[in-house]
Design a protein around this motif. Structure first.
Motif, PDB file in Angstrom:
ATOM      1  N   MET A 142       0.864  -1.185   0.000  1.00 35.54           N
ATOM      2  CA  MET A 142       0.000   0.000   0.000  1.00 35.54           C
ATOM      3  C   MET A 142       0.896   1.229   0.000  1.00 35.54           C
ATOM      4  SD  MET A 142      -3.126  -0.582   2.683  1.00 35.54           S
ATOM      5  CE  MET A 142      -2.209  -1.067   4.140  1.00 35.54           C
ATOM      6  N   PRO A 174       1.064   7.648  -7.187  1.00 35.58           N
ATOM      7  CA  PRO A 174       0.153   6.622  -6.695  1.00 35.58           C
ATOM      8  C   PRO A 174      -1.311   7.029  -6.848  1.00 35.58           C
ATOM      9  CG  PRO A 174       1.320   7.704  -4.868  1.00 35.58           C
ATOM     10  CD  PRO A 174       1.970   8.140  -6.131  1.00 35.58           C
ATOM     11  N   PHE A 175      -1.591   8.312  -6.610  1.00 35.66           N
ATOM     12  CA  PHE A 175      -2.966   8.814  -6.801  1.00 35.66           C
ATOM     13  C   PHE A 175      -2.867  10.300  -7.153  1.00 35.66           C
ATOM     14  CE2 PHE A 175      -1.838   7.763  -2.429  1.00 35.66           C
ATOM     15  CZ  PHE A 175      -1.652   9.030  -1.881  1.00 35.66           C
ATOM     16  N   LEU A 188      -7.914  -2.846   4.558  1.00 37.72           N
ATOM     17  CA  LEU A 188      -8.943  -1.832   4.308  1.00 37.72           C
ATOM     18  C   LEU A 188      -9.389  -1.191   5.613  1.00 37.72           C
ATOM     19  CD1 LEU A 188     -11.203  -3.573   1.617  1.00 37.72           C
ATOM     20  CD2 LEU A 188      -9.673  -1.631   1.289  1.00 37.72           C
ATOM     21  N   PHE A 228      -6.906   1.223   6.735  1.00 37.78           N
ATOM     22  CA  PHE A 228      -7.020   2.440   5.937  1.00 37.78           C
ATOM     23  C   PHE A 228      -8.200   3.297   6.382  1.00 37.78           C
ATOM     24  CE2 PHE A 228      -8.956   4.687   2.331  1.00 37.78           C
ATOM     25  CZ  PHE A 228      -7.935   5.574   2.053  1.00 37.78           C
ATOM     26  N   SER A 229      -9.392   2.676   6.540  1.00 37.76           N
ATOM     27  CA  SER A 229     -10.546   3.521   6.863  1.00 37.76           C
ATOM     28  C   SER A 229     -10.440   4.108   8.270  1.00 37.76           C
ATOM     29  CB  SER A 229     -11.879   2.775   6.663  1.00 37.76           C
ATOM     30  OG  SER A 229     -11.818   1.513   7.223  1.00 37.76           O
ATOM     31  N   ASP A 276      -5.324   9.672   1.373  1.00 38.01           N
ATOM     32  CA  ASP A 276      -5.714   8.821   0.257  1.00 38.01           C
ATOM     33  C   ASP A 276      -4.739   7.647   0.217  1.00 38.01           C
ATOM     34  OD1 ASP A 276      -7.094   7.906  -1.926  1.00 38.01           O
ATOM     35  OD2 ASP A 276      -6.984   9.785  -3.037  1.00 38.01           O
ATOM     36  N   GLY A 277      -5.045   6.649  -0.601  1.00 39.62           N
ATOM     37  CA  GLY A 277      -4.119   5.523  -0.656  1.00 39.62           C
ATOM     38  C   GLY A 277      -4.473   4.539  -1.746  1.00 39.62           C
ATOM     39  N   VAL A 278      -3.446   3.776  -2.164  1.00 33.40           N
ATOM     40  CA  VAL A 278      -3.653   2.733  -3.172  1.00 33.40           C
ATOM     41  C   VAL A 278      -3.098   1.420  -2.638  1.00 33.40           C
ATOM     42  CG1 VAL A 278      -3.601   4.275  -5.156  1.00 33.40           C
ATOM     43  CG2 VAL A 278      -1.467   3.284  -4.317  1.00 33.40           C
ATOM     44  N   ILE A 279      -3.573   0.320  -3.216  1.00 37.17           N
ATOM     45  CA  ILE A 279      -3.074  -1.007  -2.828  1.00 37.17           C
ATOM     46  C   ILE A 279      -2.796  -1.809  -4.085  1.00 37.17           C
ATOM     47  CG2 ILE A 279      -5.456  -1.837  -2.556  1.00 37.17           C
ATOM     48  CD1 ILE A 279      -4.367  -3.708  -0.340  1.00 37.17           C
TER      49      ILE A 279
END
Lengths: 248, 464
Positions: free
Chosen positions: B221, B267-268, B292, B295-296, B306-309
């Protein structure tokens, strides 16, 4: 316009593929599976077309056993609106896949079908062409650029001699090459949203098609090990070595 | 050509001795580009006996030896700038033995790290010491510098994987240390003196490394954080909830340099001041669900924006490049590199003070932050402004060092977490170690190398 995108589950590109002990296939247990990279590019392109207002809906489809839902969920998290899972316990060949896809195309009536030019597992490079033939619609393969304008698509193709640009009437089948785009990363909030998107499952025989594989694999083997290169210390040694091998 | 040099070449012809300008330049330096290389010659021993012969020759003729591996060091530890004889381990690149039961692998010192990793993988095993330069760094150098890298959080340092070694001391004695034993309670473990000794106690010729089972499937992530406090708060949360194998961070400025290379995408879309890269066990949906949840919850707590996986190993590798390409992307800007560490618990406070210090005293410099923050290790890179001369910048960095190392000392940290001391950091040793410790180190060095022929001038400051 609706876009249908085909996602095939393959062994991850980064995995070192191993032949199983009885040489009847490759090891898949505990091995990372991913979306075929060319198909991932196909989905990215569809999403960009939707974001540019050229398409209204992106539908992802995959044929395979229960585990391909993971790749469909990834497709939904990337941004597909809904997904179709055609359940088949056995591996099928490209012609069978094209027949199944034809049924789906007849039902969904997409303006564009985008898929990878080939899957990195069997490298067949057939399904897109076969679908276009069965559907009796134009095909634009090996796309490195795709421009949609009304009822036509202008596609730049990567061919042996360089680049070729053609125009096809829609609906059509487009297969993607590597340079078409770079797929986006999946955002964590989108994975959560993807869980609420529709993912419909139907067995392959509900389309009146038998899960067939016309080709029979007889034997699997690791590629032969490459011979180690020889380091030479100088240009003159290199020239000498090349002469010895009759290259010069 | 000196008469001595004249005699070295024929004397060590069998070891490929050479002294052409290209070879001297290539083998006389490491990755630190600090001093001009000026070695006497380069030799390529083929086995431990060759190394013994070299040591004996060096003693007789009063020549200094500089051991040379993959030359990826960043502190000048492998630099030969005073007419030393460079001992390259390049030709000692054989895998000697594989023991599937231990499991362990015995290799010559010149075997490349990635070769060990690949060999282990082909046996269904795993060698966990890993870093950006593992494709060129060599095992001997890893051991001599106690290399760390990106998986330390989970697997520890090179030290934790060395089961045994063969080493030639400065007196030409061959020591076989620990014989790959797991348990061996027979007095002082000299193996551990050799690890991290930067070639000053002996020349390592063979090493037995422990291997382990590969980790389960991993996911990566990259999460965007508003400030360093939140990077650390997120670490506490992630460490609790997930099985981590790496927790790295980098600043947005660092990311920008990677993106400028044109080979990576952010990444975003939204840019945040800092990013955390988290690698963790992710074999099934429940693992991903836990990620997840992390993250939340962190989103709610304001730790992340924000984030990506990663959804594939290829994507995981792509995300890693955002972190691993930083060093390479800024190297042409001649960064002043700091490799510092404090205890993780003290990091948030330390980082705040460090940031304030740099802002107050050095606002004119672009500061690039990244590092293995999960184990307390920070790579602080200060870039040379384009219109500054190298000399002027070097002078200024001396004052930066005094400031930064003073703060490191205040927090009982390390002025060199994993890059060693070499030439660049040796004079600051007293900021991390006591005078009594340094004195003992000098005495130990004399025991192993009474003539001072092994990598002289490195690691320890000159006696006052």
């Amino acid at each position: 316009m609706k876009i249908l995108v085909c996602l095939k589950q393959v062994i991850d590109y980064q995995v070192r593929v191993q032949v199983n002990p009885d040489a009847t296939g490759v090891v898949t247990d505990g091995v990372k599976m991913s979306i075929n990279p060319f198909d991932e590019i196909a989905l990215e392109e569809a999403l960009r077309l939707r974001e540019a207002g050229k398409a209204t809906e992106v539908v992802a489809v995959s044929i395979g056993n229960a585990s391909v839902k993971t790749q469909l969920r990834t497709g939904l998290a990337m941004g597909a609106d809904r997904a179709l899972h055609i359940l088949s316990e056995t591996a099928i060949d490209p012609l069978t896949a094209a027949r199944v896809l034809l049924k789906i195309v007849e039902h969904e009536a997409p303006g564009l079908v985008i898929m990878g030019k080939q899957a990195i597992d069997d490298d067949c490079n057939q399904t897109g062409q076969m679908l276009a033939a069965l559907w009796d619609r134009p095909q634009a393969t090996f796309a490195s650029e795709l421009l949609v304008d009304g009822q036509t698509a202008r596609v730049t193709r990567e061919v042996d001699a360089g680049l070729e640009t053609i125009e096809v009437d829609l609906p059509a089948v487009v297969t993607t090459d590597l340079r078409l785009n770079t797929p986006r990363f999946v955002k964590l909030p989108d994975i959560m949203k993807a869980k609420r998107k529709p993912l419909d499952e139907s067995p392959i025989d509900s389309y009146g098609i038998e899960a067939a594989n016309a080709a029979q694999a007889l034997n699997y083997a690791q590629p032969p090990e490459r011979k180690k290169g020889v380091m030479v210390d100088s240009i003159s040694e290199l020239v000498e070595a090349m002469k010895q091998r009759g290259v010069l | 050509m000196s008469p001595l040099n004249d005699s070295i070449l024929p004397r060590f012809e069998s070891m490929g001795a050479r002294n052409d300008a290209d070879s001297l330049d290539k083998y006389g330096r490491d990755h630190s580009s600090f001093s001009m290389p000026d070695p006497l010659a380069v030799v390529f021993p083929r086995n431990t006996e060759d190394v013994v012969e070299l040591v004996q020759y060096a003693r007789e003729h009063g020549i200094a030896l500089v051991p040379s591996g993959g030359r990826t060091g960043l502190s000048g530890g492998a630099v030969a700038s005073h007419q030393e004889l460079v001992v390259s381990f390049e030709k000692m690149n054989k895998i000697i033995d594989f023991d599937p039961l231990a499991p362990a692998i015995t290799v010559e010192a010149g075997v490349i790290t990635a070769t060990v990793q690949d060999y282990a993988r082909d046996q269904g095993l795993f060698f966990p010491v890993d870093y950006a330069s593992s494709g060129s760094s060599q095992v001997g150098g890893n051991v001599a510098t106690n290399a760390g890298g990106i998986k330390v959080l989970r697997y520890g340092l090179t030290r934790d994987w060395v089961l045994g070694m063969t080493v030639v001391t400065g007196q030409g004695e061959v020591l076989k240390l620990n014989n790959a034993l797991v348990k061996n309670a027979t007095g002082l473990d000299l193996r551990h003196l050799m690890i991290g000794s930067e070639g000053t106690l002996g020349l390592i010729t063979e090493v037995t490394l422990g291997l382990t089972s590969p980790p389960p499937q991993q996911a990566v992530m990259v999460l965007g954080c508003p400030d360093m406090d939140q990077v650390m708060a997120l670490f506490a949360r992630a460490r609790n909830q997930l099985t981590l194998s790496a927790y790295e961070f980098f600043s947005d400025k660092a990311l920008q340099h990677v993106l400028d290379g044109g080979q990576s995408q952010p990444p975003f879309d939204e840019r945040t001041p800092y990013y955390a890269l988290i690698e963790f066990d992710c074999t099934d949906d429940s693992d991903q669900d836990r990620a997840l949840a992390v993250f939340s919850n962190s989103l709610e707590a304001g730790e992340v924006v924000d984030g990506v996986i990663s959804q594939s190993d290829s994507q995981a590798a792509e995300l890693w490049t955002l972190r691993e390409h930083i060093s390479e992307r800024i190297s042409h800007l001649l960064p002043h590199k700091n490799d510092i560490a404090v205890r993780v618990a003290r990091l948030p406070e330390f980082l705040k003070k460090l940031d304030a210090l740099l802002h107050e005293h050095y606002p004119q410099f672009e500061v690039i932050w990244f590092g293995h923050i999960g184990d307390g290790n920070l790579h602080l890179n200060i870039l040379k402004p384009a219109d500054w001369s190298i000399e002027a910048f070097k002078q200024e960095t001396a004052s930066i060092n005094a400031h930064v190392y003073g703060l490191v000392k205040e927090y009982a940290g390390s002025i060199s977490a994993e890059h060693g001391l070499g030439l660049l950091k040796r004079d600051h040793l007293s900021d991390s170690r006591s005078e009594a410790e340094i004195q003992l180190m000098r005495q130990i060095r004399l025991l192993f190398d009474p003539d001072g022929i092994l990598n002289p001038g490195k690691m320890l400051p000159d006696p006052i």
